[in-house]
Design a protein around this motif. Structure first.
Motif, PDB file in Angstrom:
ATOM      1  N   VAL A  15       3.630   7.587   0.418  1.00 49.81           N
ATOM      2  CA  VAL A  15       4.769   7.761   1.337  1.00 49.81           C
ATOM      3  C   VAL A  15       6.077   7.412   0.627  1.00 49.81           C
ATOM      4  O   VAL A  15       6.873   6.597   1.113  1.00 49.81           O
ATOM      5  CB  VAL A  15       4.601   6.911   2.616  1.00 49.81           C
ATOM      6  N   ILE A  16       6.280   8.013  -0.509  1.00 47.82           N
ATOM      7  CA  ILE A  16       7.515   7.828  -1.269  1.00 47.82           C
ATOM      8  C   ILE A  16       8.406   9.056  -1.029  1.00 47.82           C
ATOM      9  O   ILE A  16       7.999  10.183  -1.329  1.00 47.82           O
ATOM     10  CB  ILE A  16       7.218   7.668  -2.774  1.00 47.82           C
ATOM     11  N   PRO A  17       9.598   8.878  -0.510  1.00 48.85           N
ATOM     12  CA  PRO A  17      10.451  10.023  -0.155  1.00 48.85           C
ATOM     13  C   PRO A  17      11.152  10.634  -1.360  1.00 48.85           C
ATOM     14  O   PRO A  17      12.384  10.691  -1.431  1.00 48.85           O
ATOM     15  CB  PRO A  17      11.462   9.402   0.822  1.00 48.85           C
ATOM     16  N   GLY A  18      10.372  11.112  -2.307  1.00 48.57           N
ATOM     17  CA  GLY A  18      10.934  11.672  -3.526  1.00 48.57           C
ATOM     18  C   GLY A  18      10.913  13.184  -3.539  1.00 48.57           C
ATOM     19  O   GLY A  18      10.764  13.851  -2.506  1.00 48.57           O
ATOM     20  N   PHE A  19      11.045  13.718  -4.742  1.00 46.95           N
ATOM     21  CA  PHE A  19      11.130  15.160  -4.938  1.00 46.95           C
ATOM     22  C   PHE A  19       9.818  15.847  -4.562  1.00 46.95           C
ATOM     23  O   PHE A  19       9.816  16.939  -3.983  1.00 46.95           O
ATOM     24  CB  PHE A  19      11.472  15.431  -6.403  1.00 46.95           C
ATOM     25  N   GLY A  20       8.695  15.217  -4.879  1.00 48.79           N
ATOM     26  CA  GLY A  20       7.398  15.803  -4.577  1.00 48.79           C
ATOM     27  C   GLY A  20       7.145  15.906  -3.082  1.00 48.79           C
ATOM     28  O   GLY A  20       6.701  16.942  -2.575  1.00 48.79           O
TER      29      GLY A  20
ATOM     30  N   ALA B 261       0.815  -1.210   0.000  1.00 46.38           N
ATOM     31  CA  ALA B 261       0.000   0.000   0.000  1.00 46.38           C
ATOM     32  C   ALA B 261       0.848   1.259   0.000  1.00 46.38           C
ATOM     33  O   ALA B 261       0.430   2.294  -0.532  1.00 46.38           O
ATOM     34  CB  ALA B 261      -0.924   0.004   1.219  1.00 46.38           C
ATOM     35  N   SER B 262       2.031   1.211   0.574  1.00 51.72           N
ATOM     36  CA  SER B 262       2.867   2.404   0.655  1.00 51.72           C
ATOM     37  C   SER B 262       4.290   1.983   0.988  1.00 51.72           C
ATOM     38  O   SER B 262       4.588   0.795   1.176  1.00 51.72           O
ATOM     39  CB  SER B 262       2.333   3.365   1.727  1.00 51.72           C
ATOM     40  N   GLY B 263       5.170   2.988   1.104  1.00 52.04           N
ATOM     41  CA  GLY B 263       6.555   2.723   1.462  1.00 52.04           C
ATOM     42  C   GLY B 263       7.459   2.686   0.252  1.00 52.04           C
ATOM     43  O   GLY B 263       6.999   2.647  -0.901  1.00 52.04           O
ATOM     44  N   PHE B 264       8.746   2.703   0.511  1.00 50.30           N
ATOM     45  CA  PHE B 264       9.736   2.725  -0.567  1.00 50.30           C
ATOM     46  C   PHE B 264      10.959   1.914  -0.164  1.00 50.30           C
ATOM     47  O   PHE B 264      11.409   1.975   0.985  1.00 50.30           O
ATOM     48  CB  PHE B 264      10.153   4.162  -0.884  1.00 50.30           C
TER      49      PHE B 264
ATOM     50  N   ARG C 251       6.765  -1.876  -5.192  1.00 49.19           N
ATOM     51  CA  ARG C 251       6.264  -0.705  -4.476  1.00 49.19           C
ATOM     52  C   ARG C 251       6.064   0.501  -5.385  1.00 49.19           C
ATOM     53  O   ARG C 251       5.368   1.451  -5.008  1.00 49.19           O
ATOM     54  CB  ARG C 251       7.222  -0.345  -3.338  1.00 49.19           C
ATOM     55  N   MET C 252       6.655   0.469  -6.573  1.00 46.84           N
ATOM     56  CA  MET C 252       6.531   1.602  -7.492  1.00 46.84           C
ATOM     57  C   MET C 252       5.448   1.398  -8.545  1.00 46.84           C
ATOM     58  O   MET C 252       5.091   2.333  -9.258  1.00 46.84           O
ATOM     59  CB  MET C 252       7.871   1.850  -8.196  1.00 46.84           C
TER      60      MET C 252
END
Length: 241
Positions: free
Chosen positions: A184-189, A86-89, A102-103
């Protein structure tokens, strides 16, 4: 220097940007495969069931907000069927398979609206190409329908598609902000949202700078793609020079 964790802004951007680039690349692949493929089929099968189905998909894809589609995807694929997280990276270098698992959902959510835009533009460009004189000439020469559609009509239509692709990448970045926040992806956004909420101005300035540079690079790549897709572009440029 970041005002929150006292780290250099360049280091923070270098850690977060590849994550969003991966997400955007997967979303673009999905959007191009689905959008261009559906648009081509809709144009070739104009007025038939496939055309109506593709047009309906385009309408839904343009109408449904990213956040609602993301929540629905989590409800179906993660909670209901349990086939995807459901979420996480997880970093690709740590576990490539888990990274892709996860992507997949975020890329599908982000690429759906993009695919709808590409589908509509591809269909329109293909209908214009299929009614052109050179297509009738190609058919009169006895070329197979697959060669006429793929080699002549689709290639000439890709100039319009590439233009839309370049313009929509900005919308892709804005869509990544919402999508990364939900999954909950720790990216640029997500970095952008966190920096705005905490008034981390050095990070915000870095984000703006990288975004502007990205737009310039994307426009340059679109111009290069024109020359690769349409040789007449190179001839006109050489004549002007």
């Amino acid at each position: 220097m970041s005002t929150q964790d006292k780290l250099p802004v360049t280091q923070i951007l270098a850690e977060r940007l590849p994550i969003t680039v991966e997400l955007a690349a997967l979303a673009i692949v999905i959007a191009v495969l689905v959008g261009v493929g559906a648009g081509t089929i809709a144009a070739v099968r104009r007025g038939k069931l496939a055309d109506y189905a593709a047009t309906g998909f385009g309408l839904v894809g343009l109408s449904v907000p990213h956040f609602w589609l993301a929540l629905l995807a989590i409800l179906v694929f993660a909670v209901g069927w349990g086939v995807l997280p459901a979420s996480g990276f997880v970093s690709f270098t740590v576990d490539p398979l888990d990274n892709l698992r996860r992507m997949v959902l975020p890329a599908l959510v982000l690429g759906t609206g993009f695919a709808a835009v590409l589908m509509r533009q591809t269909r329109s460009a293909m209908l214009s190409s299929l009614s052109a004189d050179y297509i009738r000439t190609a058919r009169a020469k006895g070329l197979s329908e697959a060669r006429v559609v793929g080699l002549h009509a689709l290639r000439n239509s890709l100039t319009t598609v590439v233009t839309v692709l370049g313009l929509q990448l900005g919308a892709l970045i804005s869509g990544a902000v919402v999508t990364e926040q939900i999954f909950v992806i720790p990216g640029f956004g997500k970095l952008t949202i966190d920096a705005v909420l905490t008034r981390n101005y050095p990070v915000i300035q870095g984000v703006v700078l990288v975004t502007v540079v990205g737009y310039v690079v994307i426009n340059l790549l679109v111009d290069v793609a024109y020359a690769a897709l349409n040789p007449r572009t190179r001839l006109v440029a050489a004549a002007d020079g």
